[in-house]
Write an enzyme that holds these catalytic residues in place. Structure first.
Site, PDB file in Angstrom:
ATOM      1  N   SER A  54       0.827  -1.194   0.000  1.00 41.27           N
ATOM      2  CA  SER A  54       0.000   0.000   0.000  1.00 41.27           C
ATOM      3  C   SER A  54       0.867   1.251   0.000  1.00 41.27           C
ATOM      4  O   SER A  54       1.581   1.512  -0.942  1.00 41.27           O
ATOM      5  CB  SER A  54      -0.960  -0.045   1.186  1.00 41.27           C
ATOM      6  OG  SER A  54      -2.053   0.809   0.960  1.00 41.27           O
ATOM      7  N   LYS A  90     -18.838  18.361   4.478  1.00 45.87           N
ATOM      8  CA  LYS A  90     -17.764  18.489   5.465  1.00 45.87           C
ATOM      9  C   LYS A  90     -17.628  17.198   6.261  1.00 45.87           C
ATOM     10  O   LYS A  90     -16.543  16.808   6.666  1.00 45.87           O
ATOM     11  CB  LYS A  90     -18.053  19.675   6.406  1.00 45.87           C
ATOM     12  CG  LYS A  90     -16.952  19.952   7.420  1.00 45.87           C
ATOM     13  CD  LYS A  90     -15.658  20.315   6.708  1.00 45.87           C
ATOM     14  CE  LYS A  90     -14.555  20.636   7.721  1.00 45.87           C
ATOM     15  NZ  LYS A  90     -13.277  20.942   7.037  1.00 45.87           N
TER      16      LYS A  90
END
Length: 371
Positions: free
Chosen positions: A194, A246
């Site tokens: 990763s 948000k």
């Protein structure tokens, strides 16, 4: 105080972090709140091989050294070595003279015939909180002191992945080395998955041990939600935001289908950027990037077949293969020594002695049995 959601690469989980206050001295903070400047030092790895040879010579018993024919053979070998060395020195002198006549700087001449392999051991955690400060210093030294087209940089990389932004920054640091024209080699002995592979793929050459885990080109986030628990216990939790997205999926707020869809969209955007990064660094993966960007990790021998690894070899084997041609210079953090090492050692010894005494079995004072 405010909360932020952080995305992690595969192998990690999402976390919630909070921050408050201001450490800026101009706004009332203190300089003491800032971390101390990281310092680095250099050490020559080649010396270790000579030390091992000397140790073995001193430890082993010479049972043939007194034989006259052996003594003669040694003298013949030494004479031959001196003659060969003399020829090499004369040839080197001719080359150096030509370089000087061509106006090549003295410092560059020395590096031309004895290049440097800068060596970094990078062991990354999830957030790279401390290692990034050291890594920046290490990379800056290589970029500023390395000779373009002559030296090389070797990074022995160990990381299962971590935060996207932090590992993206670490990969960008490695890109500085390649932009400087210095050959970059990444060695993977155990794992570079990763975020770890995000860094590794920047290299000119990726070398990995046979059973190292490589790949895992994917993104994941995991977020617990306590909203039903709070409702069950009649606990009100308020979340205020400005901006439609948000917060998409939150720890305490309502989870909507729209919010989940937006979060998945953000993860896919990060994944697409990850894939673009890999194909830019390793153009050979353009045609099969969808096959290797499934989030899976592979053993290095499998990863080599998929184009994720170039050579199957341990870092020790690679370093050993170049030690006669390069000065291998390791760049490590210079750690401050304790001001009271003897006192601390004494305290540690005393604590250990007390602990051992407390663990001793207690004597039994029961009366002796009579028969």
């Amino acid at each position: 105080m405010h909360l932020r959601m952080l995305y992690f690469c595969v192998g990690c989980v999402a976390a919630i972090t909070s921050s408050s206050g201001d450490l800026n001295p101009a706004k009332g903070g203190s300089d003491n709140n800032y971390p101390k400047e990281v310092k680095i030092r250099l050490r020559r790895i080649n010396d270790r091989y000579q030390e091992g040879k000397d140790l073995l010579s001193s430890a082993s018993k010479d049972i043939i050294g007194k034989i006259s024919d052996i003594k003669k053979a040694k003298k013949t070998e030494e004479k031959k070595e001196k003659e060969e060395q003399k020829k090499q020195d004369e040839e080197l002198e001719k080359r150096v003279r030509k370089d000087l006549e061509a106006g090549v700087p003295v410092a560059n001449i020395n590096r031309k015939y004895r290049p440097i392999a800068f060596y970094i051991n990078f062991d990354g955690d999830i957030s790279l909180s401390h290692s990034m400060s050291v890594f920046r210093k290490q990379v800056s030294l290589i970029v500023n002191q390395g000779q373009k087209g002559i030296d090389q940089a070797i990074v022995v990389l160990t990381s299962p992945g971590g935060m996207v932004s932090q590992y993206g920054l670490a990969a960008s640091q490695l890109a500085r080395i390649r932009k400087a024209g210095i050959h970059l080699v990444v060695c993977i002995d155990t794992v570079a998955a990763s975020g770890g592979f995000m860094m590794a793929c920047v290299a000119n050459k990726i070398i990995a041990a046979p059973f190292a885990v490589v790949g895992s080109i994917g993104v994941v986030t995991q977020i617990p939600n306590f909203q039903r628990f709070l409702n069950k216990h009649s606990i009100d939790a308020y979340l205020f935001t400005a901006g439609k997205f948000k917060r998409t999926v939150d720890v305490i707020g309502d989870v909507t289908e729209e919010g989940k869809a937006k979060l998945e969209e953000e993860l896919n955007d990060i994944h697409d950027a990850f894939k673009d990064h890999v194909t830019l660094a390793r153009p050979g993966l353009e045609d099969n990037i969808e096959d290797v960007a499934t989030g899976e990790g592979w053993l290095a021998v499998q990863a080599k077949e998929k184009g994720l690894v170039d050579i199957i070899m341990t870092s020790d084997e690679y370093l050993d293969s170049i030690r006669n041609d390069y000065d291998i210079i390791e760049i490590v953090e210079k750690k401050e020594r304790s001001k009271w090492p003897d006192f601390q050692a004494a305290v540690h010894t005393a604590k250990k002695a007390v602990k051992e005494m407390q663990q001793l079995p207690q004597e039994s004072y029961s009366p002796m049995a009579l028969y």
